[in-house]
Design a protein around this motif. Structure first.
Motif, PDB file in Angstrom:
ATOM      1  N   ILE A 180       0.835  -1.201   0.000  1.00 26.23           N
ATOM      2  CA  ILE A 180       0.000   0.000   0.000  1.00 26.23           C
ATOM      3  C   ILE A 180       0.877   1.261   0.000  1.00 26.23           C
ATOM      4  O   ILE A 180       0.547   2.263  -0.646  1.00 26.23           O
ATOM      5  N   TYR A 181       1.994   1.194   0.690  1.00 32.07           N
ATOM      6  CA  TYR A 181       2.932   2.321   0.734  1.00 32.07           C
ATOM      7  C   TYR A 181       3.643   2.490  -0.612  1.00 32.07           C
ATOM      8  O   TYR A 181       3.806   3.602  -1.108  1.00 32.07           O
ATOM      9  N   ILE A 182       4.057   1.378  -1.194  1.00 35.16           N
ATOM     10  CA  ILE A 182       4.725   1.403  -2.502  1.00 35.16           C
ATOM     11  C   ILE A 182       3.773   1.955  -3.562  1.00 35.16           C
ATOM     12  O   ILE A 182       4.154   2.817  -4.368  1.00 35.16           O
ATOM     13  N   ASP A 183       2.534   1.487  -3.556  1.00 35.72           N
ATOM     14  CA  ASP A 183       1.543   1.969  -4.531  1.00 35.72           C
ATOM     15  C   ASP A 183       1.296   3.460  -4.368  1.00 35.72           C
ATOM     16  O   ASP A 183       1.189   4.194  -5.358  1.00 35.72           O
ATOM     17  N   TYR A 184       1.186   3.913  -3.130  1.00 33.25           N
ATOM     18  CA  TYR A 184       0.980   5.338  -2.872  1.00 33.25           C
ATOM     19  C   TYR A 184       2.147   6.140  -3.441  1.00 33.25           C
ATOM     20  O   TYR A 184       1.953   7.133  -4.141  1.00 33.25           O
ATOM     21  N   HIS A 185       3.349   5.719  -3.146  1.00 30.21           N
ATOM     22  CA  HIS A 185       4.544   6.394  -3.657  1.00 30.21           C
ATOM     23  C   HIS A 185       4.562   6.412  -5.181  1.00 30.21           C
ATOM     24  O   HIS A 185       4.824   7.435  -5.805  1.00 30.21           O
ATOM     25  N   ASP A 186       4.281   5.282  -5.794  1.00 35.22           N
ATOM     26  CA  ASP A 186       4.418   5.131  -7.242  1.00 35.22           C
ATOM     27  C   ASP A 186       3.293   5.778  -8.040  1.00 35.22           C
ATOM     28  O   ASP A 186       3.485   6.097  -9.214  1.00 35.22           O
ATOM     29  N   ARG A 187       2.141   5.978  -7.416  1.00 31.49           N
ATOM     30  CA  ARG A 187       0.982   6.463  -8.185  1.00 31.49           C
ATOM     31  C   ARG A 187       0.477   7.841  -7.770  1.00 31.49           C
ATOM     32  O   ARG A 187      -0.135   8.534  -8.575  1.00 31.49           O
ATOM     33  N   GLU A 188       0.671   8.212  -6.510  1.00 35.26           N
ATOM     34  CA  GLU A 188       0.047   9.433  -5.996  1.00 35.26           C
ATOM     35  C   GLU A 188       1.006  10.495  -5.495  1.00 35.26           C
ATOM     36  O   GLU A 188       0.842  11.670  -5.805  1.00 35.26           O
ATOM     37  N   TRP A 189       1.973  10.095  -4.683  1.00 38.11           N
ATOM     38  CA  TRP A 189       2.797  11.060  -3.968  1.00 38.11           C
ATOM     39  C   TRP A 189       3.582  11.922  -4.940  1.00 38.11           C
ATOM     40  O   TRP A 189       4.304  11.430  -5.795  1.00 38.11           O
ATOM     41  N   GLY A 190       3.402  13.213  -4.814  1.00 35.69           N
ATOM     42  CA  GLY A 190       4.132  14.151  -5.646  1.00 35.69           C
ATOM     43  C   GLY A 190       3.448  14.529  -6.944  1.00 35.69           C
ATOM     44  O   GLY A 190       3.867  15.457  -7.622  1.00 35.69           O
ATOM     45  N   VAL A 191       2.376  13.821  -7.292  1.00 30.47           N
ATOM     46  CA  VAL A 191       1.642  14.153  -8.516  1.00 30.47           C
ATOM     47  C   VAL A 191       0.874  15.448  -8.269  1.00 30.47           C
ATOM     48  O   VAL A 191       0.118  15.541  -7.299  1.00 30.47           O
ATOM     49  N   PRO A 192       1.062  16.465  -9.123  1.00 30.74           N
ATOM     50  CA  PRO A 192       0.368  17.735  -8.901  1.00 30.74           C
ATOM     51  C   PRO A 192      -1.155  17.561  -8.846  1.00 30.74           C
ATOM     52  O   PRO A 192      -1.760  16.967  -9.742  1.00 30.74           O
ATOM     53  N   GLU A 193      -1.739  18.059  -7.766  1.00 33.02           N
ATOM     54  CA  GLU A 193      -3.191  17.978  -7.546  1.00 33.02           C
ATOM     55  C   GLU A 193      -3.766  19.381  -7.692  1.00 33.02           C
ATOM     56  O   GLU A 193      -3.334  20.300  -7.003  1.00 33.02           O
ATOM     57  N   TYR A 194      -4.740  19.525  -8.583  1.00 34.11           N
ATOM     58  CA  TYR A 194      -5.317  20.840  -8.846  1.00 34.11           C
ATOM     59  C   TYR A 194      -6.787  20.944  -8.447  1.00 34.11           C
ATOM     60  O   TYR A 194      -7.389  21.985  -8.628  1.00 34.11           O
ATOM     61  N   ASP A 195      -7.356  19.893  -7.910  1.00 32.49           N
ATOM     62  CA  ASP A 195      -8.760  19.897  -7.523  1.00 32.49           C
ATOM     63  C   ASP A 195      -8.899  20.410  -6.085  1.00 32.49           C
ATOM     64  O   ASP A 195      -8.276  19.865  -5.162  1.00 32.49           O
ATOM     65  N   SER A 196      -9.724  21.441  -5.895  1.00 32.16           N
ATOM     66  CA  SER A 196      -9.878  22.060  -4.567  1.00 32.16           C
ATOM     67  C   SER A 196     -10.290  21.062  -3.496  1.00 32.16           C
ATOM     68  O   SER A 196      -9.741  21.054  -2.393  1.00 32.16           O
TER      69      SER A 196
END
Length: 191
Positions: free
Chosen positions: A12-28
């Motif tokens: 779950i931590y690896i997936d979060y790192h690889d798919r979400e963390w650091g990806v620019p989020e623009y939705d309020s």
């Protein structure tokens, strides 16, 4: 190349790192959800929040700040009895108050615009070689935290705010040796 050292060993931590963390989020709304979850993480490990994230989403009505802003003591009591989330009165009450603060900023200028202006709409690109170089907070996160508190937010000090900025891609803190550094950097675009 190796992932950032904090990512793992659990999938779950690896997936979060690889798919979400650091990806620019623009939705309020998504930015707000992540800020609230970072607030709940205070004093705990992020893996604890990741494992409970779906429970949080269910308990907090999909993190709809318009719904949560209307909550009161009955909802606080309900949430304090929910074993699927972090049952901390101060953090729960802060989430409700933060929903109200979010509404004010959202109505005035958009929470996304409010947050992204700190980096002039373009994610900051760091080039850290090791985790030891990554700061827990910066002068910028101190300013963001100060401004959030002034707007009525709680549980968003400089360290929480910096972790949130990293998670939401306002700052690219993937190590340069991480296979996600370059792809996340390529996602940077002006806003």
């Amino acid at each position: 190349m190796e992932r950032c050292g904090w990512a793992g060993p659990e999938q779950i931590y690896i997936d979060y790192h690889d798919r979400e963390w650091g990806v620019p989020e623009y939705d309020s709304r998504a930015l707000w959800e992540k800020l609230i979850l970072d607030g709940f993480q205070a004093g705990l490990s992020w893996i604890t929040i990741l494992k409970k994230r779906e429970n949080f989403r269910a308990a907090f009505d999909g993190f709809d700040p318009h719904v949560i802003a209307e909550w009161g003591e009955e909802d606080v009591t309900r949430l304090l009895g929910d074993p699927g989330i972090i049952r901390h009165r101060g953090k729960i009450e802060a989430a409700i108050g933060n929903a109200r603060a979010w509404q004010e900023i959202e109505a005035r200028e958009g929470f996304d615009a409010f947050m992204w202006r700190y980096v002039e709409g373009v994610p900051l690109q760091n080039n850290w070689q090791s985790l030891a170089e990554v700061p827990p907070a910066t002068a910028l996160s101190e300013q963001v935290a100060k401004d959030l508190r002034k707007a009525g937010f709680r549980f968003c000090g400089p360290t929480i705010t910096y972790a949130w900025m990293e998670a939401c891609g306002l700052v690219n803190d993937h190590l340069v040796t991480c296979p996600r550094h370059a792809p996340v950097a390529a996602m940077a675009k002006g806003r």
